[in-house]
Enzyme design. Structure first.
Site, PDB file in Angstrom:
ATOM      1  N   PRO A  55       0.788  -1.235   0.000  1.00  0.00           N
ATOM      2  CA  PRO A  55       0.000   0.000   0.000  1.00  0.00           C
ATOM      3  C   PRO A  55       0.823   1.291   0.000  1.00  0.00           C
ATOM      4  O   PRO A  55       0.245   2.375   0.047  1.00  0.00           O
ATOM      5  CB  PRO A  55      -0.818  -0.112   1.288  1.00  0.00           C
ATOM      6  CG  PRO A  55      -0.046  -1.020   2.163  1.00  0.00           C
ATOM      7  CD  PRO A  55       0.805  -1.895   1.306  1.00  0.00           C
ATOM      8  N   CYS A  56       2.142   1.211  -0.127  1.00  0.00           N
ATOM      9  CA  CYS A  56       2.921   2.421   0.126  1.00  0.00           C
ATOM     10  C   CYS A  56       2.640   3.567  -0.845  1.00  0.00           C
ATOM     11  O   CYS A  56       2.782   4.723  -0.486  1.00  0.00           O
ATOM     12  CB  CYS A  56       4.406   2.110   0.212  1.00  0.00           C
ATOM     13  SG  CYS A  56       5.068   1.345  -1.252  1.00  0.00           S
TER      14      CYS A  56
END
Lengths: 542, 181
Positions: free
Chosen positions: B137-138
């Site tokens: 999810p970065c």
């Protein structure tokens, strides 16, 4: 006249979701324990964008109040979980199948299949759960009667060949309003008006059933989970019900509508099959033969096996996830990194102190699976703060460092193969008295044996001279040797040179020249001692 | 600008998405645990179909085939606070490992496409505590930050990440909920 073609059905393929096995093992451990009695479970199938011809089981299969997703159908099955592999292998499968078959006949005869047509579909799952190895052995059966044999009158057609768009559209809207249980099997008339089985068939007046129907415009419909040109297995039981309850159909040609939906839920994929029922049908329950055991993926009548250790066994999970970081590093940053080579190196650590502990942990983090310690000392109270594998309690118990370190590695990563050997390394300049002679020879033999069994030697002891014997043996047995030493204000890390023949035969690659980097090939490297100016000796007295 | 969402925002949009899904006959399901809602969809396809006749039962056809199943879970990442996809893939009853995932989502052995590993990772499912693959999810918050006018950020997220990365396609009919009157 050409020979009549037997109408064929495609068998269900079982698809067991992994959460089913998670649930089964929970239930076995917490509730059922050694109970082998039958358990009712639920399976689902769908004719919406059907793939293959699947009957699916997941963790909700065990729910007593089963509810399925909107577009799915459900059916009841019997789960029999056996306690031993022998009872699983020797279980009388045919008898169980016969029992289920007789039950099927009973619900047809007593009318409950007409009230709730989805009961016509039944299955058996026989399982053996080996919870130590996380292996689940299982066999499925989709109960069906071999009789009656039916024949194909003419090739199948698409629904659009027989019906107008308008009819199909009306049919679609009433089909989608049907109760899931009723939609499994039903009857339709000329313009595809739906009649439920319970309204069309009466078990008490069989001769009257369908008497007023024009068979030419009567369609026996079922929700077909098959994506293949063949009709799904479940039609077999519908045919059985029809020949049981409607003697008028014997010997007649009838039309089967296989209701199939595409991903937008339109019924345009539906097919029509034209079949003929036999004239004389032996439906005496005693003579009936039951079929339906599922073959494995190789097409053999053998149980299937689901190995769940990757998602259930905590040891495997730890091993897997510790490797995962390395794999991601390889994929993202160092595509040429050969993790397998690193993983397979068997590492022998001389010394389980500050360096030994730190290097063992580093090796673990690089995925090395075999780590062996040699150390003669005990954990002392000054050790735990610097030596990362020891604790205060190890010091309290005065444990041997070699064994304490290897036990701790197992606590950190249970899949690691490790051992600790309490051995004194003979050193030049240290005299061996007569009383120690035999013991010393034994130690040397053990060290030689350990070196032969390993690939990489790490020299991490706290004295120069204790590195002498392992250095010599490392050269002799052609092992990779790495020395590391730590002082208050200095440190040393070096790889010992390897013999010429080895270096070049093994890699065969040219060493890439990097500007500004001076690279000495491995065969031109010396060892810890030949790079030094003094010979090893006993420095303890000074 | 990077965006984040609360679990409450996610739950509201997830329910809205489910409603749409139902209308277009998609098969998304809702799972819920302690007010944490996530969306589940199973996607299946069949490979290598070979009909096999049964000597003992001439009416029976056994289809020798490989069934692939991918279970997709869309949930709000508990620390990044952005939607992400967790998934597992199975061939028949075997879990597919990360090495083989590329074969599933990359049509050809195209080296460049192995870049999916820059975005995929594996970790414990934050709600089910089982190993799952996930889209890391970065960067998701940053990407979604460019689409602040969307009506439903879950759909925006799924259309951006689903098809190209993990073979999760949204049917075109979802469009109809977004056409302005």
């Amino acid at each position: 006249m050409s020979e009549k073609k037997v109408f064929q059905y495609v068998q269900f393929k079982s698809l067991v979701h992994h959460d089913f096995w998670h649930k089964l093992s929970d239930i076995k451990l917490d509730i059922e324990k050694l109970n082998e009695s039958d358990k009712t479970i639920f399976g689902t199938f769908t004719n919406l964008n059907a793939k293959n011809c699947l009957l699916e089981l997941d963790c909700t299969s065990f729910n007593s109040n089963f509810k399925t997703a909107k577009n799915n159908f459900y059916c009841k099955g019997t789960l029999k979980n056996l306690n031993t592999i022998e009872s699983f292998k020797n279980f009388n499968r045919n008898e169980l199948l016969k029992k289920e078959g007789e039950n099927l006949l009973r619900i047809i005869e007593n009318g409950s299949a007409c009230k709730n047509p989805s009961e016509l579909i039944s299955f058996i799952v026989l399982t053996y759960a080996d919870l130590k190895k996380y292996n689940f052995h299982y066999s499925f059966a989709f109960t069906a009667s071999i009789e009656p044999l039916i024949y194909e009158v003419s090739p199948s057609q698409n629904i659009t060949d027989e019906f107008s768009e308008n009819d199909i559209e009306n049919f679609s809207s009433s089909y989608h309003l049907l109760d899931q249980q009723q939609a499994a099997f039903f009857i339709a008339t000329k313009h595809l008006d739906i009649i439920l089985l319970q309204n069309a068939l009466d078990v008490n007046q069989r001769d009257m059933n369908l008497k007023d129907h024009n068979l030419d415009s009567t369609y026996f419909c079922f929700s077909d989970p098959s994506e293949f040109p063949y009709a799904a297995w479940i039609l077999r039981n519908f045919i059985l019900l029809l020949v049981k309850l409607c003697p008028i159909l014997h010997g007649k040609s009838i039309k089967i509508l296989s209701v199939r939906r595409d991903e937008k839920s339109s019924l345009l994929l539906s097919k029509l099959f034209f079949i003929q029922l036999p004239n004389k049908i032996d439906l005496d329950p005693i003579n009936m033969k039951w079929t339906g055991w599922e073959r494995n993926d190789q097409g053999k009548l053998l149980p299937k096996l689901a190995n769940m250790s990757n998602s259930m066994d905590p040891i495997k999970i730890a091993e897997h996830f510790s490797m995962l970081n390395l794999k991601l590093m390889k994929w993202r940053l160092l595509p040429n990194l050969n993790l397998d080579v690193i993983k397979k190196q068997k590492c022998l650590l001389f010394g389980a102190g500050t360096l030994g502990c730190a290097i063992a942990r580093s090796l673990l983090s690089w995925g090395v699976e075999n780590i062996t310690f040699i150390d003669y000392g005990n954990v002392s109270h000054s050790n735990p703060v610097r030596q990362s594998l020891f604790t205060h309690s190890d010091a309290m118990q005065n444990k041997f460092k070699a064994t304490a370190a290897s036990e701790r590695l197992i606590e950190i990563l249970p899949s690691v193969k490790t051992s600790g050997h309490v051995l004194q390394i003979p050193m030049p300049g240290h005299q061996v008295g007569e009383s120690m002679r035999d013991k010393t020879i034994e130690n040397i033999e053990n060290i030689i044996k350990l070196i032969q069994e390993h690939d990489v030697l790490f020299l991490l002891t706290d004295s120069r001279e204790s590195r002498w014997l392992p250095t010599m043996l490392g050269v002799y047995y052609e092992k990779t040797v790495i020395t590391s030493a730590l002082g208050f204000d200095s440190y040393l890390v070096m790889r010992h040179g390897a013999k010429e023949k080895e270096t070049f035969q093994m890699t065969g690659e040219k060493i890439e020249e990097i500007p500004g980097l001076k690279c000495i090939p491995g065969n031109k490297l010396g060892c810890y001692f030949c790079n030094d100016v003094t010979a090893p000796g006993n420095y303890y007295p000074y | 600008m990077s965006v984040t969402f609360t679990q409450e925002q996610f739950n509201v949009k997830a329910l809205e998405f489910l409603e749409m899904s139902e209308k277009v006959h998609d098969t998304w399901q809702k799972e819920e645990k302690e007010n944490t809602l996530f969306l589940v969809k199973n996607y299946k396809f069949t490979f290598k179909k070979e009909p096999l006749n049964d000597a003992d039962d001439i009416c029976a056809i056994q289809m020798l085939s490989e069934v692939f199943l991918i279970e997709y879970h869309v949930l709000l990442h508990p620390s990044y606070k952005v939607p992400t996809i967790y998934f597992n893939a199975y061939k028949n009853d075997k879990l597919i490992d990360l090495n083989d995932i590329k074969l599933l989502f990359c049509d050809d052995y195209d080296k460049e496409k192995y870049e999916i590993y820059n975005l995929l990772s594996q970790s414990e499912h934050p709600i089910l505590f089982r190993p799952f693959f996930m889209i890391h999810p970065c960067k998701i918050g940053e990407v979604l930050g460019k689409f602040t006018e969307t009506r439903n950020f879950i759909i925006t997220f799924l259309t951006l990440y689903g098809p190209s990365l993990v073979g999760l396609k949204l049917n075109n009919e979802y469009e109809k909920f977004f056409i302005k009157d």
